[in-house]
Scaffold this motif. Structure first.
Motif, PDB file in Angstrom:
ATOM      1  N   LEU A 182      -3.731   3.854 -26.097  1.00  0.00           N
ATOM      2  CA  LEU A 182      -4.802   4.442 -26.895  1.00  0.00           C
ATOM      3  C   LEU A 182      -5.179   3.480 -28.004  1.00  0.00           C
ATOM      4  N   SER A 186      -9.671   4.179 -32.870  1.00  0.00           N
ATOM      5  CA  SER A 186     -10.613   5.208 -32.432  1.00  0.00           C
ATOM      6  C   SER A 186      -9.990   6.212 -31.475  1.00  0.00           C
ATOM      7  N   GLY A 187      -8.781   5.951 -30.978  1.00  0.00           N
ATOM      8  CA  GLY A 187      -8.123   6.903 -30.094  1.00  0.00           C
ATOM      9  C   GLY A 187      -8.615   6.867 -28.660  1.00  0.00           C
ATOM     10  N   VAL A 188      -9.472   5.915 -28.314  1.00  0.00           N
ATOM     11  CA  VAL A 188      -9.972   5.813 -26.940  1.00  0.00           C
ATOM     12  C   VAL A 188      -8.946   5.056 -26.087  1.00  0.00           C
ATOM     13  N   GLY A 189      -8.782   5.476 -24.822  1.00  0.00           N
ATOM     14  CA  GLY A 189      -7.807   4.820 -23.959  1.00  0.00           C
ATOM     15  C   GLY A 189      -8.296   3.462 -23.470  1.00  0.00           C
TER      16      GLY A 189
ATOM     17  N   ARG B 104      -6.344  16.699 -28.517  1.00  0.00           N
ATOM     18  CA  ARG B 104      -6.190  15.576 -27.576  1.00  0.00           C
ATOM     19  C   ARG B 104      -6.944  15.797 -26.257  1.00  0.00           C
ATOM     20  N   MET B 107     -10.468  14.734 -26.170  1.00  0.00           N
ATOM     21  CA  MET B 107     -10.731  13.317 -26.329  1.00  0.00           C
ATOM     22  C   MET B 107     -10.612  12.604 -24.993  1.00  0.00           C
ATOM     23  N   ASP B 108     -11.009  11.348 -25.022  1.00  0.00           N
ATOM     24  CA  ASP B 108     -10.984  10.499 -23.849  1.00  0.00           C
ATOM     25  C   ASP B 108      -9.565  10.410 -23.252  1.00  0.00           C
ATOM     26  N   LEU B 323     -15.489  10.572 -30.397  1.00  0.00           N
ATOM     27  CA  LEU B 323     -14.211  10.635 -29.690  1.00  0.00           C
ATOM     28  C   LEU B 323     -14.251  11.614 -28.521  1.00  0.00           C
TER      29      LEU B 323
END
Lengths: 510, 325
Positions: A182, A186-189, B104, B107-108, B323
């Motif tokens: 992650l 930004s928490g995007v994978g 969570r 989110m992606d 997000l």
């Protein structure tokens, strides 16, 4: 302060703690002496054992391994011309030459006693500067952390001058691996390949087990057994004789200790870099009549004082900033975290007794290293005779168990296998593996702090030069680059460094 | 030769490729075998300590041994994603929270949705709070909000993107039409360091972050402006609630048990009953005090509703931040 010191000492006055620091010293001695196994791999393998222990016992075992592991690599370096750990590569130059002339015993004694001096010096430094640095560290922001990590990457690049491109390539392989998971901001994978287990990123320890332990075992298997050269009958030496050498070389020892401790403090470096820098400095200041590379005890003193002075130095940034000073301390972060301690500026103020316990344990470990080294120096050489058929499967099983127990996750076994294969290929193609591990550790620190520093300052990149500590750090980085790049041109003139005198990839593995 | 070397090396690896298999179990009177609790965080963290606190109490009441498995990664998402894939036999549960169960999945790439799980029972919560440095010009929550309204550019931090503290503050700012720059940290402690170093102007974190920062004589490097609870928090009785400070807002970080979807009702009931009894026991309250947790019992259905409610308030925030879709 006295109360904290007393509390720290009381935590150690426990037979289990003493037993484990002793066990650690023995384990470190064995792993350091076995070629292919290093203090780093010993700490990685024994980390899961500490899960169930208290913090003091856990630190006792790991610090015991740390100190004697850094020394013991010099035993096979001296007797077999095979550095047991990359930090001892420089030791092999004069040490093996001494053994060929029948002075192997004296060389080992010099090495263990020099290591002791280096270790004590760095311990003193840690005790004196860490508490005050921790207070200063509370004023550091993302800007400073970014520049510190940048110095770490530059050190890796700057020191691998024999193959700077390959050193950098390895560091960037590590940085690339660290982007998996992650996105921290930004928490995007990123690079998940549909595998939720990769969300947490690649754990440093799994990569470390793969790149070091597994890759080395594959190499050993591929290589088969090497026949040792027959050495002449070795003369025994008394401690007093070595002490006489020491009094003649007080200045050299002090210089090497300072160099080692400072290099330890720099994030991303380690004992190999320290010993080469001290050794090349000793060469530069050689007097006529010195026989560097042909069995000069001064060469041994320079390397060994310096590579053990790394131990205390490397703990300074770990305990004050939460940034590891060398690969072993990168593993220690995990060990402390498992015990519920987060490294960073709060570590010393909130856990003062544990900090004193760590200091006392380091002191004990140094004395144990000296004692075990002097008493068991002939026995330690026996480790070299363990048949590969027994050693390789044993180490692989322990490595697999260690990787699984990191997070009770079988997925990490697959990661270890992937990184093992990668490490094997890297070594085969003469790409050093240590910068890759440091890349994995430093990558997220670089990325997050760069992004945070810019976000918090309206994307204004000049903050890196307008904040004084960051500006000084960047200036220091430029100075380092200048110092390291300059002697690279000169090194052709000083041809007395011995056959394998140029730092190549092998010594970067520590 | 090269190839042969490589093959021998690869053969050495085969020794590693042994993966443990979990034995399938027959079902009779629940519980007839040990219960596994997956803690999706490392040893020593708040979630781990909470689980280790509950384990012996639940062992007594359920009459079966409890094994705690720490499977950390990605702020709890790795352990829960793996839990969602397990057999719903009622013998493996995990610890979820507001951020891991509600935020969570929006989110992606989380690898699970709230529907991947059966909610079992909610355990405890900690109120969200907001703090500034002791030398900050903002004496009250109102001062801070006024400053933000007048267009002052302030930075803040919390324990990681998508974590409870991050979302709690983001929701508050959005509800009051305020903007401030979020600077990321990896943990509450790292965010606290940023607050003290002056890198950020205010800090969002669960209540348990604050009592250790305050000396016995009441002096501290930080000032807690408000806590988002219904009433004053027992561990910081001097700190006003958001409502008292003029901004009606409730938000807590909570923890609860979940299991893979399709768990036997019998198991859910038995665990719920054991948790209820544990939380009611006075001696257990002392243990909760050590980590500043409030008992916050909710049944399976209530917990499901709680998740749905929080998803509703998190979704616009996460969309705003790019997000979530």
């Amino acid at each position: 302060m006295i109360a904290d010191l007393a509390a720290g000492a009381a935590a150690i006055a426990d037979p289990w703690v003493i037993l484990f620091v002793f066990l650690g010293a023995v384990i470190g001695m064995v792993f350091g002496a076995a070629p292919g196994l290093t203090a780093t791999s010993a700490i990685v393998l024994f980390l899961p054992v500490t899960y169930a222990m208290g913090p003091t016992t856990s630190m006792a075992l790991l610090l015991g391994i740390y100190c004697s592991g850094y020394f013991a690599g010099s035993i096979p370096a001296i007797l077999l011309n095979t550095p047991g750990a990359p930090g001892s590569a420089a030791t092999a130059l004069d040490g093996y030459a001494m053994a060929q002339q029948g002075y192997g015993d004296r060389a080992i004694l010099t090495a263990v006693m020099s290591s002791f001096v280096g270790g004590l010096f760095s311990l003193l430094l840690l005790a004196l500067i860490a508490p005050s640095l921790a207070r200063v560290a509370l004023s550091f922001t993302s800007v400073e952390y970014f520049t510190f990590a940048l110095v770490g990457i530059v050190c890796v690049a700057g020191i691998s001058r024999g193959s700077m491109i390959k050193g950098l390539a390895a560091a960037f392989i590590g940085v690339l691996a660290s982007t998996v998971g992650l996105d921290p901001v930004s928490g995007v994978g990123r690079f998940l390949f549909g595998q939720p287990n990769l969300m947490g990123g690649i754990p440093t320890t799994a990569a470390l087990i793969g790149l070091f332990a597994v890759a080395q075992m594959m190499l050993l298997t591929a290589k088969g057994r090497q026949e040792a050269e027959v050495l002449p009958v070795q003369q025994t030496t008394s401690v007093a004789e070595v002490l006489k050498d020491f009094t003649r070389n007080k200045f050299l020892m002090l210089k090497s200790a300072v160099v080692g401790a400072l290099i330890g403090i720099l994030p991303g470096t380690g004992p190999s870099i320290a010993s080469w820098v001290s050794y090349s400095d000793a060469l530069r200041t050689a007097k006529p009549g010195d026989r560097y590379g042909k069995g000069e005890p001064k060469g041994l003193i320079a390397c060994e004082v310096s590579n053990n002075a790394v131990t205390g130095g490397a703990l300074v940034p770990l305990l004050t900033l939460g940034i590891p000073g060398d690969p072993v301390t990168a593993v220690l972060i995990g060990a402390l975290m498992i015990q519920g301690f987060e490294t960073g500026p709060f570590f010393i103020p909130h856990n003062t007794p544990l900090f004193y316990s760590i200091l006392i344990l380091l002191l004990i470990s140094n004395f144990l290293m000296l004692g075990i080294g002097i008493a068991g120096r002939r026995l330690a050489a026996k480790v070299l005779e363990i048949p590969h058929g027994i050693m390789v499967p044993t180490i692989l099983c322990v490595a697999g168990a260690g990787a699984f127990s990191l997070a009770s996750n079988p997925f990490y076994l697959k990661l270890v296998i992937i990184f093992g294969a990668m490490g094997y290929l890297m070594v085969r193609f003469k790409i050093p593996t240590a910068p890759a591990v440091l890349g994995i550790v430093l990558g997220p620190i670089l990325e997050q702090n760069l992004r945070n520093a810019l976000t918090a300052n309206d994307m204004d990149a000049t903050v890196f030069v307008t904040r004084p500590i960051s500006a000084v750090t960047l200036a220091f980085m430029c100075l380092l680059l200048w110092v390291w790049l300059k002697p690279a041109k000169k090194s052709d003139d000083s041809g007395d460094g011995g056959g394998s005198g140029t730092p190549s990839d092998a010594e970067l593995k520590g | 030769m090269q190839l042969k070397d490589f093959l021998t090396g690869a053969a050495a690896l085969a020794g590693l490729a042994i993966v443990a298999a979990t034995p399938a179990a027959a079902q009779d009177d629940y519980p007839s075998q040990p219960l596994q609790i997956i803690v999706p965080f490392g040893q020593g963290g708040a979630t781990d300590q909470l689980s280790r606190m509950f384990a012996p109490a639940l062992e007594d009441r359920l009459g079966t041994p409890i094994v705690i498995i720490n499977q950390p990664g990605a702020g709890g998402a790795v352990g829960l994603a793996n839990l969602a894939l397990l057999e719903p036999d009622g013998y493996t549960i995990g610890v979820g929270s507001d951020s891991t169960l509600a935020a969570r999945p929006l989110m992606d790439s989380s690898g699970y949705t709230p529907e991947s799980f059966d909610t079992v029972v909610r355990l405890v919560d900690i109120p969200s709070g907001i703090a500034v440095r002791a030398d900050s010009p903002y004496e009250t929550l109102d001062d801070l909000v006024t400053a933000l309204q007048s267009g002052e550019r302030l930075n803040w931090s919390g324990s990681g993107i998508g974590s409870g503290p991050h979302l709690a503050m983001a929701v508050f700012l959005a509800q009051n039409d305020l903007t401030a720059t979020y600077v990321n940290s990896n943990s509450g402690q790292e965010a606290m360091v940023k607050l003290l170093s002056g890198e950020v102007d205010f800090f969002s974190g669960g209540g348990s972050n604050y009592p250790p920062m305050i000396d016995d004589d009441g002096s501290s490097d930080i000032r807690v402006l408000a806590l988002a609870a219904e009433e004053r928090w027992q561990y910081l009785p001097d700190v006003p609630t958001f409502t008292e400070a003029g901004y009606p807002y409730l938000r807590s970080q909570w923890f609860g048990f979940v299991g893979p979807a399709g768990m036997p009702q019998e198991a859910i009931d038995a665990i719920t009953e054991a948790v209820r009894e544990t939380l009611e026991a006075p001696e257990f309250q002392d243990r909760l005090d050590q980590f500043y947790f409030n008992p916050a019992f909710q049944t399976s259905e209530e917990m499901r509703a709680q998740i749905a409610e929080e998803q509703e308030s998190f979704l616009p925030i996460l969309q705003e931040a790019g997000l979530a879709e």
